[in-house]
Enzyme design. Structure first.
Site, PDB file in Angstrom:
ATOM      1  N   LYS A   9       0.897  -1.317  -0.129  1.00 57.64           N
ATOM      2  CA  LYS A   9       0.191  -0.324   0.108  1.00 57.64           C
ATOM      3  C   LYS A   9       1.015   1.289   0.030  1.00 57.64           C
ATOM      4  O   LYS A   9       1.555   1.033   0.231  1.00 57.64           O
ATOM      5  CB  LYS A   9      -1.227  -0.515   1.558  1.00 57.64           C
ATOM      6  CG  LYS A   9      -2.129  -0.965   0.845  1.00 57.64           C
ATOM      7  CD  LYS A   9      -2.704  -1.011   2.210  1.00 57.64           C
ATOM      8  CE  LYS A   9      -4.039  -1.945   2.250  1.00 57.64           C
ATOM      9  NZ  LYS A   9      -4.772  -2.119   3.614  1.00 57.64           N
ATOM     10  N   TYR A  49     -12.338  -1.982  -3.591  1.00 52.76           N
ATOM     11  CA  TYR A  49     -12.740  -2.294  -2.457  1.00 52.76           C
ATOM     12  C   TYR A  49     -14.774  -2.089  -2.840  1.00 52.76           C
ATOM     13  O   TYR A  49     -15.000  -2.270  -1.538  1.00 52.76           O
ATOM     14  CB  TYR A  49     -12.721  -1.069  -1.906  1.00 52.76           C
ATOM     15  CG  TYR A  49     -11.508  -1.739  -1.341  1.00 52.76           C
ATOM     16  CD1 TYR A  49     -10.286  -2.566  -0.223  1.00 52.76           C
ATOM     17  CD2 TYR A  49      -9.920  -0.317  -0.977  1.00 52.76           C
ATOM     18  CE1 TYR A  49      -9.758  -2.969   0.204  1.00 52.76           C
ATOM     19  CE2 TYR A  49      -8.414  -1.102  -1.089  1.00 52.76           C
ATOM     20  CZ  TYR A  49      -8.248  -2.344   0.066  1.00 52.76           C
ATOM     21  OH  TYR A  49      -7.411  -2.006   0.183  1.00 52.76           O
ATOM     22  N   THR A  91      -5.341  -7.482   9.999  1.00 55.19           N
ATOM     23  CA  THR A  91      -5.756  -5.625  10.359  1.00 55.19           C
ATOM     24  C   THR A  91      -5.030  -4.426  10.604  1.00 55.19           C
ATOM     25  O   THR A  91      -4.590  -4.125  10.202  1.00 55.19           O
ATOM     26  CB  THR A  91      -7.589  -5.534  10.006  1.00 55.19           C
ATOM     27  OG1 THR A  91      -7.943  -6.816   9.093  1.00 55.19           O
ATOM     28  CG2 THR A  91      -7.553  -4.088   9.447  1.00 55.19           C
ATOM     29  N   ASN A 112      -1.963   0.597   6.916  1.00 55.46           N
ATOM     30  CA  ASN A 112      -1.346  -0.735   7.016  1.00 55.46           C
ATOM     31  C   ASN A 112      -0.893  -1.493   6.449  1.00 55.46           C
ATOM     32  O   ASN A 112      -0.581  -2.614   6.690  1.00 55.46           O
ATOM     33  CB  ASN A 112      -2.490  -1.936   7.811  1.00 55.46           C
ATOM     34  CG  ASN A 112      -3.764  -2.228   6.935  1.00 55.46           C
ATOM     35  OD1 ASN A 112      -3.450  -1.428   5.807  1.00 55.46           O
ATOM     36  ND2 ASN A 112      -4.968  -3.044   7.287  1.00 55.46           N
ATOM     37  N   HIS A 115      -2.422  -5.414   1.628  1.00 55.93           N
ATOM     38  CA  HIS A 115      -3.109  -6.333   1.358  1.00 55.93           C
ATOM     39  C   HIS A 115      -3.286  -7.748   0.820  1.00 55.93           C
ATOM     40  O   HIS A 115      -1.859  -7.843   0.304  1.00 55.93           O
ATOM     41  CB  HIS A 115      -4.031  -5.408   0.290  1.00 55.93           C
ATOM     42  CG  HIS A 115      -5.647  -6.663  -0.019  1.00 55.93           C
ATOM     43  ND1 HIS A 115      -6.905  -5.827   0.058  1.00 55.93           N
ATOM     44  CD2 HIS A 115      -5.459  -6.695  -1.051  1.00 55.93           C
ATOM     45  CE1 HIS A 115      -7.211  -6.382  -0.163  1.00 55.93           C
ATOM     46  NE2 HIS A 115      -6.700  -7.115  -1.054  1.00 55.93           N
ATOM     47  N   GLU A 126      -9.755 -10.389  -7.633  1.00 51.87           N
ATOM     48  CA  GLU A 126      -8.837  -9.331  -7.289  1.00 51.87           C
ATOM     49  C   GLU A 126      -7.923  -9.576  -8.537  1.00 51.87           C
ATOM     50  O   GLU A 126      -7.850  -8.859  -8.869  1.00 51.87           O
ATOM     51  CB  GLU A 126      -8.473  -9.355  -5.990  1.00 51.87           C
ATOM     52  CG  GLU A 126      -9.934  -8.709  -4.594  1.00 51.87           C
ATOM     53  CD  GLU A 126      -9.119  -8.986  -3.482  1.00 51.87           C
ATOM     54  OE1 GLU A 126      -9.729  -8.707  -2.637  1.00 51.87           O
ATOM     55  OE2 GLU A 126      -7.782  -9.704  -3.300  1.00 51.87           O
TER      56      GLU A 126
HETATM   57  P1  GDP Z   1      -8.146  -6.367   5.807  1.00 53.47           P
HETATM   58  O1  GDP Z   1      -8.683  -7.804   4.615  1.00 53.47           O
HETATM   59  O2  GDP Z   1      -7.560  -6.663   6.364  1.00 53.47           O
HETATM   60  O3  GDP Z   1      -7.581  -5.610   4.974  1.00 53.47           O
HETATM   61  O4  GDP Z   1      -9.289  -5.747   6.457  1.00 53.47           O
HETATM   62  P2  GDP Z   1     -10.745  -5.360   5.836  1.00 53.47           P
HETATM   63  O5  GDP Z   1     -11.080  -6.163   4.523  1.00 53.47           O
HETATM   64  O6  GDP Z   1     -11.351  -4.866   7.513  1.00 53.47           O
HETATM   65  O7  GDP Z   1     -10.630  -3.233   5.766  1.00 53.47           O
HETATM   66  C1  GDP Z   1      -9.889  -3.530   4.122  1.00 53.47           C
HETATM   67  C2  GDP Z   1      -8.557  -2.421   4.488  1.00 53.47           C
HETATM   68  O8  GDP Z   1      -9.815  -1.148   4.675  1.00 53.47           O
HETATM   69  C3  GDP Z   1      -7.835  -2.542   6.036  1.00 53.47           C
HETATM   70  O9  GDP Z   1      -7.013  -2.791   5.180  1.00 53.47           O
HETATM   71  C4  GDP Z   1      -7.416  -1.339   6.329  1.00 53.47           C
HETATM   72  O10 GDP Z   1      -6.599  -0.190   5.231  1.00 53.47           O
HETATM   73  C5  GDP Z   1      -9.163   0.419   6.055  1.00 53.47           C
HETATM   74  N1  GDP Z   1      -9.549  -0.453   7.177  1.00 53.47           N
HETATM   75  C6  GDP Z   1     -10.303  -0.525   8.086  1.00 53.47           C
HETATM   76  N2  GDP Z   1     -10.748  -0.777   8.821  1.00 53.47           N
HETATM   77  C7  GDP Z   1     -10.707   0.722   8.738  1.00 53.47           C
HETATM   78  C8  GDP Z   1     -11.703   1.911  10.485  1.00 53.47           C
HETATM   79  O11 GDP Z   1     -12.086   1.470  11.219  1.00 53.47           O
HETATM   80  N3  GDP Z   1     -10.957   3.027   9.864  1.00 53.47           N
HETATM   81  C9  GDP Z   1      -9.978   3.418   8.016  1.00 53.47           C
HETATM   82  N4  GDP Z   1     -10.048   4.116   8.264  1.00 53.47           N
HETATM   83  N5  GDP Z   1     -10.195   1.794   7.624  1.00 53.47           N
HETATM   84  C10 GDP Z   1     -10.142   1.026   7.825  1.00 53.47           C
END
Ligand code: GDP
Length: 138
Positions: A9, A49, A91, A112, A115, A126
């Site tokens: 990222k 997304y 995450t 973070n 991905h 994807e």
């Molecule tokens: P992943 O599969 O571990 O990447 O997590 P998710 O699919 O739940 O979320 C996608 C991405 O959205 C995460 O990797 C973070 O970059 C972002 N994200 C997730 N939760 C939050 C949140 O509560 N706030 C913000 N600003 N970003 C978030």
């Protein structure tokens, strides 16, 4: 062998962590079968997304993904999807295990660093979202 889709990222690319992350990836037995460094457009990030479009963080997340270049990859390994999620860590980096990429490199919950696909169907979507079959060589 199982393929998964991964992104380095913008926060990690910006801090010159691409090489370190690729080195860990290869040392854990993943083959990088496709890779490109690009700047995403907002519509591309929103499409990628789309499953999160009702989430409160959708706007912030998609804008953040366009703040700088990203590295898009198709990775291949035995149990590749699960193995890459384990190497990434949770995450939220505050909850990530020692030795994971997110524990060691991530800035916060949003920034973070990496991905990874979470299931075979999402990996298929994807990979095809960003790569033509001809760009992938096992
Ligand atoms: P992943 O599969 O571990 O990447 O997590 P998710 O699919 O739940 O979320 C996608 C991405 O959205 C995460 O990797 C973070 O970059 C972002 N994200 C997730 N939760 C939050 C949140 O509560 N706030 C913000 N600003 N970003 C978030």
């Amino acid at each position: 062998m199982e393929k998964t889709f991964a992104i380095i990222k913008p926060d990690a690319v910006e801090r010159n962590l691409t090489g370190k992350i690729l080195s860990r990836t290869e040392s854990k037995g993943f083959r990088i079968v496709a890779m490109k460094r690009v700047c995403l457009t907002l519509p591309e990030a929103e499409g990628f997304y789309h499953v999160h479009k009702e989430r409160p963080f959708f706007k912030d997340l998609t804008q953040y993904m366009c703040t700088g270049p990203v590295v898009l990859m198709v990775l291949e390994r035995e149990n590749g999807i699960k193995a890459w999620r384990e190497l990434m860590g949770a995450t939220n980096p505050a909850e990530a295990d020692e030795g994971t990429i997110r524990k060691d490199f991530a800035v916060n919950l949003e920034k973070n660093s990496v991905h990874g696909s979470d299931a075979p169907e999402t990996a298929a979507f994807e990979i095809s979202y960003f790569f033509n079959p001809a760009e992938i060589s096992s």
